[in-house]
Design a protein around this motif. Structure first.
Motif, mmCIF file in Angstrom:
data_model
loop_
_atom_site.group_PDB
_atom_site.id
_atom_site.type_symbol
_atom_site.label_atom_id
_atom_site.label_comp_id
_atom_site.label_asym_id
_atom_site.label_seq_id
_atom_site.Cartn_x
_atom_site.Cartn_y
_atom_site.Cartn_z
ATOM 1 N N ALA A 459 0.830 -1.207 0.000
ATOM 2 C CA ALA A 459 0.000 0.000 0.000
ATOM 3 C C ALA A 459 0.859 1.250 0.000
ATOM 4 O O ALA A 459 0.578 2.222 -0.712
ATOM 5 N N ALA A 460 1.918 1.247 0.800
ATOM 6 C CA ALA A 460 2.773 2.421 0.913
ATOM 7 C C ALA A 460 3.511 2.694 -0.391
ATOM 8 O O ALA A 460 3.617 3.846 -0.831
ATOM 9 N N ALA A 461 4.036 1.649 -1.017
ATOM 10 C CA ALA A 461 4.748 1.836 -2.275
ATOM 11 C C ALA A 461 3.818 2.391 -3.352
ATOM 12 O O ALA A 461 4.194 3.305 -4.109
ATOM 13 N N MET A 462 2.610 1.864 -3.438
ATOM 14 C CA MET A 462 1.642 2.388 -4.399
ATOM 15 C C MET A 462 1.311 3.844 -4.095
ATOM 16 O O MET A 462 1.161 4.670 -5.006
ATOM 17 N N SER A 463 1.213 4.190 -2.826
ATOM 18 C CA SER A 463 0.929 5.577 -2.450
ATOM 19 C C SER A 463 2.045 6.497 -2.900
ATOM 20 O O SER A 463 1.807 7.616 -3.369
ATOM 21 N N GLY A 464 3.300 6.039 -2.748
ATOM 22 C CA GLY A 464 4.422 6.858 -3.180
ATOM 23 C C GLY A 464 4.421 7.076 -4.680
ATOM 24 O O GLY A 464 4.676 8.178 -5.164
ATOM 25 N N ILE A 465 4.144 6.013 -5.436
ATOM 26 C CA ILE A 465 4.082 6.142 -6.895
ATOM 27 C C ILE A 465 2.963 7.092 -7.307
ATOM 28 O O ILE A 465 3.104 7.907 -8.224
ATOM 29 N N MET A 466 1.825 7.016 -6.620
ATOM 30 C CA MET A 466 0.683 7.871 -6.933
ATOM 31 C C MET A 466 0.998 9.360 -6.739
ATOM 32 O O MET A 466 0.466 10.223 -7.424
ATOM 33 N N MET A 467 1.871 9.657 -5.779
ATOM 34 C CA MET A 467 2.151 11.053 -5.466
ATOM 35 C C MET A 467 2.911 11.764 -6.583
ATOM 36 O O MET A 467 2.888 12.990 -6.662
ATOM 37 N N TRP A 468 3.588 11.009 -7.409
ATOM 38 C CA TRP A 468 4.323 11.631 -8.518
ATOM 39 C C TRP A 468 3.369 12.339 -9.494
ATOM 40 O O TRP A 468 3.492 13.551 -9.704
ATOM 41 N N PRO A 469 2.388 11.628 -10.108
ATOM 42 C CA PRO A 469 1.535 12.340 -11.064
ATOM 43 C C PRO A 469 0.646 13.398 -10.431
ATOM 44 O O PRO A 469 0.425 14.463 -11.029
ATOM 45 N N TYR A 470 0.116 13.152 -9.217
ATOM 46 C CA TYR A 470 -0.818 14.175 -8.729
ATOM 47 C C TYR A 470 -0.111 15.410 -8.194
ATOM 48 O O TYR A 470 -0.688 16.503 -8.202
ATOM 49 N N THR A 471 1.141 15.291 -7.769
ATOM 50 C CA THR A 471 1.875 16.498 -7.398
ATOM 51 C C THR A 471 2.084 17.376 -8.623
ATOM 52 O O THR A 471 1.906 18.608 -8.568
ATOM 53 N N ALA A 472 2.446 16.756 -9.747
ATOM 54 C CA ALA A 472 2.603 17.511 -10.991
ATOM 55 C C ALA A 472 1.277 18.137 -11.427
ATOM 56 O O ALA A 472 1.222 19.312 -11.830
ATOM 57 N N LEU A 473 0.193 17.363 -11.337
ATOM 58 C CA LEU A 473 -1.117 17.873 -11.755
ATOM 59 C C LEU A 473 -1.582 19.041 -10.894
ATOM 60 O O LEU A 473 -2.099 20.040 -11.403
ATOM 61 N N VAL A 474 -1.423 18.906 -9.573
ATOM 62 C CA VAL A 474 -1.853 19.967 -8.667
ATOM 63 C C VAL A 474 -1.096 21.254 -8.958
ATOM 64 O O VAL A 474 -1.683 22.358 -8.993
ATOM 65 N N LEU A 475 0.206 21.146 -9.200
ATOM 66 C CA LEU A 475 0.994 22.346 -9.501
ATOM 67 C C LEU A 475 0.526 22.999 -10.798
ATOM 68 O O LEU A 475 0.275 24.215 -10.838
ATOM 69 N N VAL A 476 0.412 22.208 -11.865
ATOM 70 C CA VAL A 476 -0.014 22.758 -13.152
ATOM 71 C C VAL A 476 -1.406 23.370 -13.042
ATOM 72 O O VAL A 476 -1.681 24.451 -13.580
ATOM 73 N N LEU A 477 -2.277 22.700 -12.327
ATOM 74 C CA LEU A 477 -3.637 23.202 -12.138
ATOM 75 C C LEU A 477 -3.629 24.569 -11.454
ATOM 76 O O LEU A 477 -4.289 25.513 -11.891
ATOM 77 N N ASN A 478 -2.854 24.693 -10.365
ATOM 78 C CA ASN A 478 -2.880 25.927 -9.581
ATOM 79 C C ASN A 478 -2.212 27.101 -10.283
ATOM 80 O O ASN A 478 -2.603 28.245 -10.067
ATOM 81 N N VAL A 479 -1.211 26.841 -11.119
ATOM 82 C CA VAL A 479 -0.566 27.973 -11.796
ATOM 83 C C VAL A 479 -1.236 28.307 -13.127
ATOM 84 O O VAL A 479 -1.205 29.463 -13.568
ATOM 85 N N ARG A 480 -1.872 27.335 -13.775
ATOM 86 C CA ARG A 480 -2.521 27.601 -15.063
ATOM 87 C C ARG A 480 -3.960 28.072 -14.921
ATOM 88 O O ARG A 480 -4.414 28.949 -15.675
ATOM 89 N N GLU A 481 -4.708 27.478 -13.984
ATOM 90 C CA GLU A 481 -6.140 27.725 -13.929
ATOM 91 C C GLU A 481 -6.526 28.836 -12.962
ATOM 92 O O GLU A 481 -7.578 29.457 -13.125
ATOM 93 N N LEU A 482 -5.727 29.084 -11.941
ATOM 94 C CA LEU A 482 -6.076 30.124 -10.969
ATOM 95 C C LEU A 482 -5.521 31.475 -11.399
ATOM 96 O O LEU A 482 -4.452 31.540 -12.019
ATOM 97 N N PRO A 483 -6.213 32.556 -11.055
ATOM 98 C CA PRO A 483 -5.703 33.891 -11.392
ATOM 99 C C PRO A 483 -4.478 34.239 -10.550
ATOM 100 O O PRO A 483 -4.170 33.574 -9.550
ATOM 101 N N GLU A 484 -3.815 35.300 -10.938
ATOM 102 C CA GLU A 484 -2.527 35.648 -10.329
ATOM 103 C C GLU A 484 -2.599 35.815 -8.813
ATOM 104 O O GLU A 484 -1.691 35.407 -8.101
ATOM 105 N N HIS A 485 -3.677 36.399 -8.304
ATOM 106 C CA HIS A 485 -3.719 36.700 -6.876
ATOM 107 C C HIS A 485 -3.983 35.484 -6.001
ATOM 108 O O HIS A 485 -3.857 35.569 -4.776
#
Length: 577
Positions: A459-485
């Motif tokens: 379970a832990a190893a799968m959780s670690g692997i999962m964190m790779w794509p969603y960390t990238a997605l969360v970052l791209v989402l917050n800088v592309r979709e949210l306004p500057e402020h």
């Protein structure tokens, strides 16, 4: 940016004590949703992506920290029974303090990842899964699948039950129920699952009972861990902590990579659990999440509160931006003081005990504590160890049931249930019942789980692997979709890019280890230095490099494109922006 009269701002940014006390539970503010204006598609508001527009409302005023403690306590509870009492003590006992750097870095990275997961909900009132859906429906379904793979086995309930049974001397006791013979600790595990299900039936607002029970369990586990640390006198081991932090780059040999990556994920809650931070702050009523309804128990009986498909946004007036800055500081402070500080203190004490009493111990966390450490510390020390482990593991299992059910209910509702006319509370209650019944079925079956730590490693190893794509997605989402402020500053953006690389690199190492050693495909062997890898391993590194380069490109371009679109928004671009 619209201007407000500065004289009118006095008393309009922060709540009074009386209003703030509403947050001692969770807070909801109904709105005339269908009558609200829809935000225009301009740089001042979030991008709509693949869905509808956001309703315009001012941000609620900001409460005090003492009013909103709770969401991060649930996250801390999810962490105590995984990395902090099992994985990291085992790693430090086996390999020494040279690996402590990875724990420390993992906790700090999860602080930034978790608060970035919160950011979307604070700014829009939508869950992170709804945000992923705005990018593509594939993503929430993908994380639901990985969430079940990583959390679908009742490893923590099994571990808590086994620890409790060992502690009272019932480990080998066998009982016959309806003609089926079971080891007593399995029955204890089934009782724990039933107990968790019953607590949800206590009040209409299910989040409130979860928060209160978790805060009690976390407090007990933390106090007993402190008492254990003091009683065993392992304080001298703390002198090794600075050297461990400085040993950046040390990693265990290939055989322990699964435990190591699991430890990185569980230097915190990890994996699917981290994504719950978005839903917990929405249930609590943080920022724009206060306008979304809370999930109520459909069986107890109460009027449901609506969770709207398209969230909210606020005009960038001086008043709203000051409120945003207040909410953002508050959310980070609550997570820092509750989750980060609590985690580092408790986990480091447990590692110190393991380093002193179990140097070179076996790689099974439960066995290490029960068979190696307990015989050395006497009756009082042994009792404190079993109490700490049992409460910590129970706290984690409780958080896992809560997290999996709440996340999965949100995904099912947004992807299918809403259009089908299903009720979100009924989806939640049904999934809760099915998930608990599934855990009970596993514990009652003849499946060999006498060493439940193995389930936790997977379970832990799968959780670690999962964190790779969603960390990238969360970052791209917050800088592309949210306004500057409301988007992250440059320092945070760079930190999240480093976090993506961190989890991606170790995910590649683990996948290569599995394919080459376990599956028998040596061509996928991966070397930490990259160039010594097989052809398949180099291909895995190539995929990692492509993902990382794409994330860097999209993030930096979005930051540059939105620079100056709002005017003076008061951002300095630091770690707390």
């Amino acid at each position: 940016m619209s201007e407000d009269d500065p004289a009118d701002l006095e008393g309009t940014v922060y709540m009074s004590d009386e209003e703030g006390r509403e947050y001692h539970g969770s807070s909801y503010m109904p709105t005339a949703y269908d009558n609200l204006d829809i935000a225009p598609e301009t740089d001042e508001f979030p991008d709509r992506g693949r869905s509808g527009g956001y309703r315009l409302l001012d941000l609620p005023r900001v409460p005090k920290l003492s009013h909103v403690l709770g969401p991060s306590a649930i996250m801390l509870g999810a962490s105590l029974g995984s990395g902090e009492t099992l994985f990291w003590p085992v790693l430090i006992a086996q390999h020494g303090w040279s690996l402590y750097w990875a724990f420390f870095v993992g906790v700090l990275l999860q602080f930034f990842i978790n608060t970035e997961i919160q950011r979307w909900t604070l700014a829009t009132g939508e869950s992170i899964f709804r945000a992923f859906e705005r990018l593509h429906t594939f993503w929430p379904a993908f994380f639901l699948l990985l969430g079940f793979i990583s959390l679908g086995w009742p490893g923590w309930a099994a571990s808590a039950a086994k620890v409790g049974a060992i502690g009272v001397g019932f480990e080998e006791l066998r009982l016959s129920i309806l003609g089926v013979e079971l080891v007593a600790w399995r029955l204890f595990g089934i009782a724990l699952m039933i107990l968790i299900w019953l607590t949800y039936q206590l009040t209409p607002l299910m989040y409130n009972v979860v928060e209160r029970i978790q805060m009690v369990l976390v407090t007990i586990a933390s106090l007993v861990a402190v008492a254990l640390f003091v009683a065993l006198g392992s304080v001298n081991e703390l002198a090794n902590v600075p050297g461990g932090i400085a040993s950046i780059g040390a990693i265990p040999p290939g055989g322990d990579l699964a435990i190591f990556l699991g430890g990185l994920a569980y230097a915190g809650a990890g994996g699917y659990l981290n994504l719950s931070q978005s839903l917990w702050v929405r249930e609590k009523g943080y920022a724009m999440g206060r306008y979304q309804g809370r999930i109520k128990n459909p069986v107890v009986g109460d009027e449901p509160e609506p969770v709207h498909k398209d969230g909210f946004t606020f005009p960038p007036t001086v008043r709203n931006i000051r409120r945003w800055q207040g909410w953002w500081r508050l959310a980070q402070l609550e997570h820092l003081l509750t989750f980060v500080v609590g985690l580092i203190v408790v986990a480091t004490m447990m590692m110190a005990i393991a380093a002193e009493y179990a140097s070179g111990a076996a790689t099974d966390g439960v066995v290490m504590w029960a068979d190696t450490i307990v015989p050395q510390v006497g009756a009082v020390g042994g009792g404190l160890i079993f109490t700490t482990l049992f409460v910590s593991l129970l706290t984690t299992e409780y958080a896992i049931v809560e997290s999996f059910v709440r996340n999965s209910a949100d995904v099912v509702y947004e992807l299918y249930g809403r259009s089908a006319g299903w009720s979100l509370p009924r989806i939640f209650w049904t999934l809760l019942t099915v998930f608990v019944a599934w855990g009970i079925a596993i514990l009652a079956s003849p499946i060999p789980i006498d060493q439940p730590f193995g389930l936790l490693v997977v379970a832990a190893a799968m959780s670690g692997i999962m964190m790779w794509p969603y960390t990238a997605l969360v970052l791209v989402l917050n800088v592309r979709e949210l306004p500057e402020h409301t988007q992250p500053g440059w320092a945070r953006t760079i930190t999240l890019l480093l976090g993506t690389g961190f989890f991606g690199y170790f995910s590649v190492l683990l996948v290569g280890e599995i394919l080459s050693s376990t599956v028998g495909l040596p061509v996928f062997q991966t070397d930490p230095a990259v160039l010594g890898s097989g052809y398949g391993g180099l291909l895995l590194y190539g995929v990692f490099g492509l993902v990382q380069a794409t994330t860097v490109f999209l993030s930096i371009r979005a930051k540059r494109d939105k620079r100056g679109t709002i005017g003076d928004v008061g951002q300095e671009g630091g770690y707390f922006d």
